[in-house]
Scaffold this active site. Structure first.
Site, PDB file in Angstrom:
ATOM      1  CG  LEU A  18      -1.974  -1.078   1.319  1.00 21.01           C
ATOM      2  CD1 LEU A  18      -2.657  -1.055   2.675  1.00 21.01           C
ATOM      3  CD2 LEU A  18      -3.003  -0.888   0.215  1.00 21.01           C
ATOM      4  CB  ALA A  24       7.878   1.446   7.605  1.00 19.64           C
ATOM      5  CB  VAL A  26       1.973   0.265   4.655  1.00 16.53           C
ATOM      6  CG1 VAL A  26       0.559  -0.056   5.123  1.00 16.53           C
ATOM      7  CG2 VAL A  26       2.660   1.196   5.651  1.00 16.53           C
ATOM      8  CG  ASP A 138       6.560  13.576   9.926  1.00 14.30           C
ATOM      9  OD1 ASP A 138       6.807  12.448   9.440  1.00 14.30           O
ATOM     10  OD2 ASP A 138       6.818  14.644   9.331  1.00 14.30           O
TER      11      ASP A 138
HETATM   12  C1  LIG Z   1      -0.880   3.432   4.494  1.00 10.81           C
HETATM   13  C2  LIG Z   1      -1.851   2.992   5.568  1.00 10.81           C
HETATM   14  C3  LIG Z   1      -1.509   3.128   6.897  1.00 10.81           C
HETATM   15  C4  LIG Z   1      -2.415   2.710   7.850  1.00 10.81           C
HETATM   16  N1  LIG Z   1      -3.592   2.191   7.484  1.00 10.81           N
HETATM   17  N2  LIG Z   1      -3.908   2.063   6.188  1.00 10.81           N
HETATM   18  C5  LIG Z   1      -3.065   2.446   5.235  1.00 10.81           C
END
Ligand SMILES: Cc1ccnnc1
Length: 294
Positions: A18, A24, A26, A138
């Site tokens: 995502l 990190a 995701v 941030d």
């Molecule tokens: C990028 C992200 C972070 C947390 N929840 N959903 C999507």
């Protein structure tokens, strides 16, 4: 620490990427037991203190503690934390509407009514965090996500508490991290920080929501930082000509050098640009405008 030692894949099927950042990544994850979708934030942690690769473990524990402490409709919720070898996985609420950053980019800029709707939710989440002495540090359009970008009234979710800090009474905290365009003057001059640092960022974000322009951005980070220190910004007529004076007043009460003089999140929610006026006030205002016309 108390992260689950089990393998995250025993409980979640790992899906598409995502988003990804420095240390990190995701990914969409599918909870086997319930069929629910979540967001898995996969973080590399340092093998030892002097290694540069990966995140410092204690910082990660602070991010987890902070996320556990703030459950709010406008803040992404943390469901689970797993740890394996050199990786920690935060299982977070899945937010699918994308970043506010992309939403603005597509629209160039927003109507004031749209900006107010987003800003009110951001301020509610922020006010809640600040009431628990937690500062984000941030805040930027990339860290503000929409629950559903096509809904007429999208829900806002604050994400990424990697730089967040919980203040203990009387404690002095200084930090030099953050994103140049959005950081407050006191961050640059290494003065003690407070929740007011987030409020400066809110002023910058509001400026961008209404104009598409970043108030202090220069050609280089150094130039941006110089612009912030000398408060070099303006409401250029070709971008702010149609913007209400209430909106400009709101921004001007946040882009204030002295942190103690800046509006707090609570004060922002009471500012006339944000505070919904009652039906009778609308009627009164319309009547007066009709009288002016007639
Ligand atoms: C990028 C992200 C972070 C947390 N929840 N959903 C999507």
């Amino acid at each position: 620490a108390v992260f689950k030692p089990e393998n995250v894949e025993d409980f979640y099927e790992i899906g598409e990427v995502l988003g990804s950042g420095h240390f990190a990544q995701v990914r969409k994850v599918h909870e086997r037991a319930t069929g629910t979708y979540w967001a898995g934030k996969f973080l590399k942690i340092r093998k030892n203190a002097c290694s540069r690769l990966g995140l410092d473990r204690s910082r990660l524990e602070e991010e987890v503690d902070i996320l556990h402490a703030i459950q709010h409709p406008n803040i992404v919720t943390l469901k689970d934390v797993f740890e394996s070898r050199a990786e920690v996985v935060l299982v977070l609420e899945l937010v699918t509407g994308g970043e506010l950053f992309d939403f603005i980019a597509e629209k160039e800029n927003l109507l004031e009514s749209e900006a107010i709707e987003f800003m009110e939710q951001i301020l509610k989440g922020l006010g809640f965090m600040h009431s628990k002495n937690i500062v984000h540090f941030d805040l930027k359009p990339e860290n503000i996500m929409l629950s559903d970008r096509v809904a007429p009234h999208p829900n806002i979710k604050l994400i990424d508490f990697g730089l967040a800090h919980r203040f203990h009474p009387g404690e002095e905290y200084r930090s030099s991290s953050g994103t140049p365009q959005y950081i407050a003057p006191e961050v640059i001059t290494s003065d003690p920080l407070s929740t007011a640092a987030d409020m400066w960022s809110i002023g910058v974000i509001t400026f961008i929501l209404l104009s598409g322009l970043s108030p202090f951005q220069g050609d280089t980070d150094d130039e941006t930082l110089r612009n912030i220190i000398v408060m070099n910004y303006e409401f250029a007529a070709q971008y702010f000509g149609m913007t209400s004076s209430m909106a400009k007043d709101f921004i001007q009460k946040l882009l204030v050098k002295d942190p103690s003089e800046r509006m707090t999140a609570e004060e922002c929610l009471l500012h006339p640009w944000i505070k919904p006026i009652t039906r009778t006030q609308v009627a009164k205002r319309n009547r007066s405008s009709i009288n002016m016309k007639s």
